[in-house]
Design an enzyme around this catalytic site. Structure first.
Site, PDB file in Angstrom:
ATOM      1  N   ASN A 237      -6.607 -56.182  34.282  1.00 52.90           N
ATOM      2  CA  ASN A 237      -8.045 -56.401  34.423  1.00 52.90           C
ATOM      3  C   ASN A 237      -8.298 -57.858  34.820  1.00 52.90           C
ATOM      4  OD1 ASN A 237     -10.656 -57.342  33.586  1.00 52.90           O
ATOM      5  ND2 ASN A 237     -10.983 -55.398  32.568  1.00 52.90           N
TER       6      ASN A 237
ATOM      7  N   HIS B 279     -11.821 -61.829  34.062  1.00 50.24           N
ATOM      8  CA  HIS B 279     -12.025 -63.197  33.555  1.00 50.24           C
ATOM      9  C   HIS B 279     -11.581 -64.278  34.533  1.00 50.24           C
ATOM     10  CE1 HIS B 279     -13.927 -61.661  30.148  1.00 50.24           C
ATOM     11  NE2 HIS B 279     -12.887 -60.916  29.825  1.00 50.24           N
TER      12      HIS B 279
ATOM     13  N   HIS C  13     -14.463 -54.574  35.649  1.00 53.60           N
ATOM     14  CA  HIS C  13     -15.676 -54.072  35.010  1.00 53.60           C
ATOM     15  C   HIS C  13     -16.883 -54.741  35.672  1.00 53.60           C
ATOM     16  CE1 HIS C  13     -17.938 -53.425  30.909  1.00 53.60           C
ATOM     17  NE2 HIS C  13     -18.592 -52.953  31.925  1.00 53.60           N
TER      18      HIS C  13
ATOM     19  N   ARG D  66     -20.372 -55.335  35.491  1.00 53.58           N
ATOM     20  CA  ARG D  66     -21.399 -55.183  34.449  1.00 53.58           C
ATOM     21  C   ARG D  66     -22.787 -55.281  35.063  1.00 53.58           C
ATOM     22  NH1 ARG D  66     -19.183 -56.239  28.925  1.00 53.58           N
ATOM     23  NH2 ARG D  66     -21.345 -56.167  28.284  1.00 53.58           N
TER      24      ARG D  66
ATOM     25  N   ARG E 280     -21.848 -60.620  35.054  1.00 58.11           N
ATOM     26  CA  ARG E 280     -21.403 -61.901  34.482  1.00 58.11           C
ATOM     27  C   ARG E 280     -20.020 -62.314  34.954  1.00 58.11           C
ATOM     28  NH1 ARG E 280     -20.709 -60.178  28.193  1.00 58.11           N
ATOM     29  NH2 ARG E 280     -22.840 -59.469  28.535  1.00 58.11           N
TER      30      ARG E 280
ATOM     31  N   GLU F 182     -14.391 -49.984  35.666  1.00 57.45           N
ATOM     32  CA  GLU F 182     -15.076 -49.743  34.390  1.00 57.45           C
ATOM     33  C   GLU F 182     -16.561 -49.980  34.619  1.00 57.45           C
ATOM     34  OE1 GLU F 182     -11.502 -51.727  31.719  1.00 57.45           O
ATOM     35  OE2 GLU F 182     -13.459 -52.676  31.833  1.00 57.45           O
TER      36      GLU F 182
ATOM     37  N   THR G 227     -17.083 -55.520  25.526  1.00 58.62           N
ATOM     38  CA  THR G 227     -17.386 -54.154  25.094  1.00 58.62           C
ATOM     39  C   THR G 227     -17.036 -54.012  23.614  1.00 58.62           C
ATOM     40  OG1 THR G 227     -16.689 -53.521  27.299  1.00 58.62           O
ATOM     41  CG2 THR G 227     -17.051 -51.739  25.744  1.00 58.62           C
TER      42      THR G 227
ATOM     43  N   GLU H 251      -9.615 -43.325  27.474  1.00 59.06           N
ATOM     44  CA  GLU H 251      -8.954 -44.583  27.163  1.00 59.06           C
ATOM     45  C   GLU H 251      -9.293 -44.903  25.717  1.00 59.06           C
ATOM     46  OE1 GLU H 251      -9.279 -47.832  29.970  1.00 59.06           O
ATOM     47  OE2 GLU H 251      -9.072 -49.304  28.357  1.00 59.06           O
TER      48      GLU H 251
ATOM     49  N   HIS I  29      -7.967 -52.853  25.216  1.00 58.95           N
ATOM     50  CA  HIS I  29      -8.944 -53.774  24.619  1.00 58.95           C
ATOM     51  C   HIS I  29      -8.295 -54.627  23.530  1.00 58.95           C
ATOM     52  CE1 HIS I  29     -12.715 -55.561  23.517  1.00 58.95           C
ATOM     53  NE2 HIS I  29     -13.226 -55.011  24.595  1.00 58.95           N
TER      54      HIS I  29
END
Ligand code: PXP
Length: 240
Positions: free
Chosen positions: A6, A9, A42, A44, A48, A69, A100, A150, A193
């Site tokens: 992922n 970030h 993801h 969002r 962000r 996601e 999340t 998941e 996660h």
């Protein structure tokens, strides 16, 4: 065991300065070169970190599957149908959360989700639900039409970080039972996660789990010793 990297970030760092670097697309390419089996991102509602353009560019350049996601909203479904990632993972989203927090409430949302996912499946996109390790949520996911789930490993990761061994064992038992149950229903089983180099191995050993999606810790380690090495260190731990 597959690794979905992922790259959200990387975009968090970029957006901190509202600039163009680091580019999450570069990270996705490096992750692929280091052996990642999938790129996860993801988009969002508040954008962000990654945005629709990052999704478009990543789909253009990477050859491994892309897992988007997203919250189950109209806007996000349009984005998915426009860009056609290989998989959509439906996650709950609250604006004020840092990340999340809980799984999707497939039990309460079952009838809505049943209709919501139809166009996605018709477009040939695999649909996965991010759910807590609970029997009722897994059953509801199947009934709503999900292809996969998941499992939310956040509670396990929290217990691990708190060095609460009793809770760690309890959460691992829940994850194992949930993975076994989901697989017995014919669902594909993924997890993710809060996983780190330190806590990933016991989850990677659960035989029914095919894939882990890991983000924050890969990027955190990348800042210290480089993106490719970070991905390789995770691969070493989950594949051995
Ligand atoms: N899986 C899902 C469904 C997520 O929402 C996230 C966070 O975006 C992750 C995996 C990755 O979590 P982490 O960044 O803590 O590794």
């Amino acid at each position: 065991m597959r690794l979905g990297v992922n790259i959200d970030h990387v975009a968090t760092v970029r957006n901190a300065r509202r600039t163009f670097e680091p580019d999450p697309v570069h990270a996705a390419v490096l992750a692929q070169m280091a052996g990642a089996d999938q790129i996860t991102l993801h988009v969002r509602e508040d954008r962000r970190h990654v945005n629709e353009d990052d999704l478009r560019r990543i789909l253009e350049v990477v050859h491994v599957p892309v897992n988007l996601e997203m919250a189950p909203t109209e806007e996000m479904r349009e984005i998915a149908l426009t860009h056609r990632p290989h998989r959509v993972t439906l996650v709950p989203e609250r604006r004020e959360e840092i990340t999340t927090e809980g799984g999707l409430d497939a039990v309460s949302l079952k009838e809505f989700l049943k209709e919501y996912l139809k166009p996605l499946k018709e477009a040939g996109i695999e649909v996965s639900f991010f759910v807590d390790a609970e029997t009722a949520q897994i059953e509801a996911s199947l009934e709503a039409g999900a292809d996969a789930i998941e499992l939310h490993t956040g509670p396990y990761a929290e217990a691990f970080n708190a060095r609460d061994q009793k809770r760690v064992e309890e959460e691992l038992r829940r994850l194992r039972a949930a993975a076994r149950f989901a697989k017995s229903l014919g669902l594909r089983v993924y997890a993710g996660h809060g996983l780190t180099l330190q806590n990933v191995e016991p989850v990677a050993r659960i035989p029914e789990i095919e894939e882990l999606n890991i983000g924050h810790s890969i990027v955190a380690n990348a800042v210290i010793f480089g993106f490719e090495r970070s991905v390789r260190e995770f691969l070493k731990r989950i594949k051995r």
